[in-house]
Design a protein around this motif. Structure first.
Motif, PDB file in Angstrom:
ATOM      1  N   CYS A 164       0.826  -1.211   0.000  1.00 58.48           N
ATOM      2  CA  CYS A 164       0.000   0.000   0.000  1.00 58.48           C
ATOM      3  C   CYS A 164       0.860   1.260   0.000  1.00 58.48           C
ATOM      4  O   CYS A 164       0.559   2.234  -0.707  1.00 58.48           O
ATOM      5  CB  CYS A 164      -0.939  -0.016   1.195  1.00 58.48           C
ATOM      6  N   ARG A 165       1.935   1.253   0.781  1.00 56.71           N
ATOM      7  CA  ARG A 165       2.814   2.432   0.799  1.00 56.71           C
ATOM      8  C   ARG A 165       3.419   2.665  -0.577  1.00 56.71           C
ATOM      9  O   ARG A 165       3.513   3.808  -1.037  1.00 56.71           O
ATOM     10  CB  ARG A 165       3.928   2.243   1.833  1.00 56.71           C
ATOM     11  N   THR A 167       2.311   1.763  -3.542  1.00 53.57           N
ATOM     12  CA  THR A 167       1.357   2.045  -4.617  1.00 53.57           C
ATOM     13  C   THR A 167       0.421   3.207  -4.294  1.00 53.57           C
ATOM     14  O   THR A 167      -0.307   3.672  -5.181  1.00 53.57           O
ATOM     15  CB  THR A 167       0.510   0.798  -4.904  1.00 53.57           C
ATOM     16  N   LEU A 169      -2.182   3.068  -2.337  1.00 52.92           N
ATOM     17  CA  LEU A 169      -3.546   2.600  -2.103  1.00 52.92           C
ATOM     18  C   LEU A 169      -3.860   2.563  -0.608  1.00 52.92           C
ATOM     19  O   LEU A 169      -2.982   2.293   0.217  1.00 52.92           O
ATOM     20  CB  LEU A 169      -3.736   1.196  -2.683  1.00 52.92           C
ATOM     21  N   ASP A 170      -5.122   2.826  -0.300  1.00 51.85           N
ATOM     22  CA  ASP A 170      -5.611   2.603   1.060  1.00 51.85           C
ATOM     23  C   ASP A 170      -5.865   1.117   1.232  1.00 51.85           C
ATOM     24  O   ASP A 170      -6.388   0.466   0.316  1.00 51.85           O
ATOM     25  CB  ASP A 170      -6.913   3.383   1.247  1.00 51.85           C
ATOM     26  N   PRO A 171      -5.497   0.498   2.369  1.00 55.71           N
ATOM     27  CA  PRO A 171      -5.750  -0.929   2.550  1.00 55.71           C
ATOM     28  C   PRO A 171      -7.198  -1.333   2.313  1.00 55.71           C
ATOM     29  O   PRO A 171      -7.473  -2.451   1.845  1.00 55.71           O
ATOM     30  CB  PRO A 171      -5.331  -1.175   4.008  1.00 55.71           C
ATOM     31  N   GLN A 173      -9.017  -0.457   0.033  1.00 53.21           N
ATOM     32  CA  GLN A 173      -9.230  -0.582  -1.413  1.00 53.21           C
ATOM     33  C   GLN A 173      -8.576  -1.837  -1.988  1.00 53.21           C
ATOM     34  O   GLN A 173      -8.577  -2.035  -3.201  1.00 53.21           O
ATOM     35  CB  GLN A 173      -8.653   0.638  -2.132  1.00 53.21           C
ATOM     36  N   VAL A 174      -8.005  -2.666  -1.120  1.00 56.13           N
ATOM     37  CA  VAL A 174      -7.208  -3.813  -1.565  1.00 56.13           C
ATOM     38  C   VAL A 174      -7.823  -5.103  -1.030  1.00 56.13           C
ATOM     39  O   VAL A 174      -8.344  -5.142   0.089  1.00 56.13           O
ATOM     40  CB  VAL A 174      -5.749  -3.690  -1.086  1.00 56.13           C
ATOM     41  N   MET A 192      -7.571  -5.106   5.045  1.00 58.15           N
ATOM     42  CA  MET A 192      -7.956  -5.412   3.673  1.00 58.15           C
ATOM     43  C   MET A 192      -9.137  -6.378   3.629  1.00 58.15           C
ATOM     44  O   MET A 192      -9.425  -7.079   4.603  1.00 58.15           O
ATOM     45  CB  MET A 192      -6.776  -6.048   2.921  1.00 58.15           C
TER      46      MET A 192
END
Length: 231
Positions: A164-165, A167, A169-171, A173-174, A192
Motif C-alpha cells: 500500500c505504501r 502504490t 492505495l488505502d488498505p 481498497q485492496v 484489507m
C-alpha cells in the motif's frame, strides 16, 4: 471499490500439492541418500512422499525457509542452518510450479480493469521472482515481497502494508487473495478485504470464517469483482 489485489504465491497462483511435492522430494534427496533418514525428515515437515501430499499443519505450507530448516535441523547434526536454507532456496528457485489456472490471460484481464497487483509470499524473494518469470508474469506485478524483503512474514501485515505504501492505495481498497489462514489473518491485520481460494491444502470450512468470500481458484476473481460492482 477494489483498486488493488495482493496475492499469495504457493497454493494461490500455483497448485500447492502438484508444485511443492516435487520440491520436497528433491530437497530430501539432496540432503541425504539414507532412505530411513529421508522418511524421518519427510514426517517432520508433514510430507507424505508416496502421495506427494502435505499434512495441514506442515510448515512448508505457510512457513519461511528458516522455520522449515528449524524443523529439519534436529535430525541433521552438524548441518549448518545457512547451508540447509541455501540448498532449500536453490531447489525452490528451479522448482517446476504448476499454475492453478491459466495465469497470463487472467492477470492481463485484471490489469485491463486498472487494478494494481502485488505478491506477498513467505517464500524467499529470489525464488518468487524466478517463478513469476518462468510463467511470463513479471511485468504484470507492481510489487513483489518475500519473507526476506524487509517487511516481515505473514501472518503479520508488513508485506501488505508495504504494498500500500509503494502504490499509494488505502488498505480498504485492496483485497488479499490466499489459500491459508496466514494469508487471511495478514489481510485482516492490514485492514484489507480477504479472498480465500481452495488450491492449497486448507478446505473451505477452515478458511470461510476468516474470509469475505471463498472461491475455488483465482479464476473466479473477475466474476467476484463484477458482482461487487453490480451490488
Amino acid at each position: 471499490m477494489i483498486r488493488g489485489l495482493i496475492f499469495d504465491k504457493d497454493g494461490t497462483l500455483f497448485d500447492f500439492r502438484r508444485s511443492w511435492g516435487l520440491w520436497a522430494d528433491r530437497v530430501l534427496a539432496e540432503i541425504t541418500p539414507d532412505a530411513d533418514l529421508r522418511g524421518r525428515l519427510a514426517a517432520a515437515i508433514g510430507y507424505d512422499p508416496l502421495r506427494q501430499d502435505f499434512h495441514p499443519s506442515s510448515p512448508v505450507i505457510a512457513g519461511t525457509a528458516p522455520e522449515i530448516a528449524e524443523v529439519l535441523l534436529p535430525y541433521l547434526p552438524g548441518y549448518a542452518p545457512d547451508a540447509l536454507m541455501a540448498r532449500m532456496n536453490a531447489v525452490a528457485a528451479t522448482a517446476q510450479m504448476v499454475p492453478a489456472v491459466a495465469l497470463r490471460p487472467l492477470f492481463e484481464s485484471l490489469r485491463a480493469r486498472g487494478l494494481v497487483i502485488g505478491l506477498a509470499t513467505n517464500d524467499t524473494e529470489r525464488p518468487a521472482r524466478a517463478h513469476l518469470a518462468a510463467h511470463d508474469l513479471t511485468d504484470l506485478f507492481d510489487f513483489v515481497a518475500g519473507y526476506d524483503s524487509g517487511h516481515g512474514a505473514k501472518p503479520a501485515p508488513g508485506q501488505l502494508l508495504a504494498f500500500c505504501r509503494q502504490t499509494g492505495l488505502d488498505p480498504a481498497q485492496v483485497a488479499m487473495v490466499g489459500d491459508s489462514r496466514h494469508d487471511l489473518e495478514a489481510g485482516r491485520a492490514a485492514g484489507m478485504q480477504r479472498v480465500a481460494v481452495l488450491t492449497g491444502i486448507a478446505g473451505a470450512a477452515d478458511l470461510a470464517p476468516h474470509a469475505d468470500v471463498v472461491l475455488a481458484d483465482i479464476g473466479g476473481l473477475p466474476a467476484w469483482l463484477d458482482e461487487r460492482v453490480a451490488a
